[in-house]
Design an enzyme around this catalytic site. Structure first.
Site, PDB file in Angstrom:
ATOM      1  N   HIS A  18       0.835  -1.203   0.000  1.00  0.00           N
ATOM      2  CA  HIS A  18       0.000   0.000   0.000  1.00  0.00           C
ATOM      3  C   HIS A  18       0.871   1.255   0.000  1.00  0.00           C
ATOM      4  CE1 HIS A  18      -3.431   2.379   2.140  1.00  0.00           C
ATOM      5  NE2 HIS A  18      -3.660   2.331   0.830  1.00  0.00           N
ATOM      6  N   GLU A  45       0.603  -0.703  -4.944  1.00  0.00           N
ATOM      7  CA  GLU A  45      -0.573   0.164  -4.977  1.00  0.00           C
ATOM      8  C   GLU A  45      -0.073   1.591  -4.848  1.00  0.00           C
ATOM      9  OE1 GLU A  45      -3.849   2.675  -3.395  1.00  0.00           O
ATOM     10  OE2 GLU A  45      -1.862   2.325  -2.533  1.00  0.00           O
ATOM     11  N   ASP A  47      -1.163   6.092  -5.865  1.00  0.00           N
ATOM     12  CA  ASP A  47      -2.220   7.069  -6.137  1.00  0.00           C
ATOM     13  C   ASP A  47      -1.716   8.139  -7.090  1.00  0.00           C
ATOM     14  OD1 ASP A  47      -4.015   6.183  -3.737  1.00  0.00           O
ATOM     15  OD2 ASP A  47      -2.019   6.488  -2.889  1.00  0.00           O
ATOM     16  N   HIS A  60      -1.005  10.605  -2.525  1.00  0.00           N
ATOM     17  CA  HIS A  60      -2.344  10.162  -2.142  1.00  0.00           C
ATOM     18  C   HIS A  60      -3.350  11.304  -2.056  1.00  0.00           C
ATOM     19  CE1 HIS A  60      -5.571   9.157   0.719  1.00  0.00           C
ATOM     20  NE2 HIS A  60      -5.500   7.944   0.204  1.00  0.00           N
ATOM     21  N   GLU A 123      -4.540   3.910  -8.434  1.00  0.00           N
ATOM     22  CA  GLU A 123      -5.724   4.629  -7.954  1.00  0.00           C
ATOM     23  C   GLU A 123      -5.763   6.052  -8.496  1.00  0.00           C
ATOM     24  OE1 GLU A 123      -8.296   5.746  -3.980  1.00  0.00           O
ATOM     25  OE2 GLU A 123      -6.768   4.173  -3.856  1.00  0.00           O
TER      26      GLU A 123
END
Length: 257
Positions: A18, A45, A47, A60, A123
């Site tokens: 993450h 993962e 962003d 993020h 994301e």
């Protein structure tokens, strides 16, 4: 897609780091991603937001306030201005001299270009079609679209990704999403997988998503107790702030290569 179809193998649970290795390093920095790769995650993962001069950057929040020494919206900074910010020392003093910056998507994909099996959970944070188009164009340029799952908390963005590009999408449970479309041909019908926060996860929920051919994806799984629980529940993917406990348990029990 070989690496992704392993999720259909009940004996293999895909482990995503993450924002890299968020528990131990400043999130969404190249250092964080490098350290996640060192411990053997299957997937990263991260962003994406867009700068004022339309460059995709890995951060993020839509502001720089929490994870840098600056203030303001990412979209109000040029890349050059963003690169002057310190993205490490907020996490701990030891990173004050490490010159950690907000990476561009290009920098991240260049860093991992030798990892031919690595998967990506991408994301979209700046929720616009422009961001989606630029993201997909970039992922395509690196030849990794078949190793990506695109995700967003806004179902409208996921419908756009699915309808325009026919790519794998990760959504979330209905209560966690904006613009969720209920019904048989709604948002659930376009999803490859569904992110389920461990606060809400249950056998009933996991079984429901499996019954409609959506992969249950648990987050954030950061200790051995939870790693064992997701095996019992039958989850096929997990996202971890600290991937080490999950990797250890899954390997011991034969759920990880």
């Amino acid at each position: 897609l070989s690496s992704m179809s392993n999720t259909n193998d009940k004996r293999n649970i895909i482990v995503a780091g993450h924002r890299g290795y968020k528990a131990k390093y400043p999130e969404n920095t190249l250092l964080s991603f490098e350290e996640a790769l060192k411990i053997g995650v299957d997937m990263l993962e991260f962003d994406l937001n867009l700068t004022k001069d339309k460059v995709l950057v890995v951060i993020h929040d839509q502001t720089v306030d929490r994870t840098t020494n600056g203030q303001g919206y990412v979209r109000d900074f040029t890349l050059k201005e963003l690169k002057e910010l310190d993205a490490g020392s907020w996490f701990s003093e030891e990173y004050a001299d490490k010159k950690l910056t907000i990476p561009t998507l290009d920098e991240l994909l260049t860093l991992v270009s030798d990892y031919k099996e690595l998967l990506f959970n991408v994301e979209i944070k700046e929720k616009t079609h422009e961001t989606v188009d630029l993201t997909i164009e970039t992922l395509n340029r690196y030849g990794i679209l078949d190793r990506c799952v695109l995700t967003c908390f806004d179902a409208e963005i996921l419908h756009y990704i699915y309808e325009e590009y026919h790519l794998r999408c990760q959504g979330f449970i209905e209560s966690a999403m904006q613009n969720f479309r209920p019904g048989e041909n709604g948002t659930n019908s376009i999803l490859y997988s569904v992110g389920i926060n461990k606060k809400y996860i249950s056998q009933e929920l996991v079984d429901f998503y499996k019954s409609i051919n959506v992969e249950p994806w648990a987050y954030t799984i950061d200790d051995e107790e939870w790693a064992n629980k997701v095996i019992e529940l039958g989850c096929t993917l997990v996202t971890c702030d600290d991937p080490l406990p999950a990797l250890t348990v899954f390997k011991e029990k034969g759920y990880h290569k």
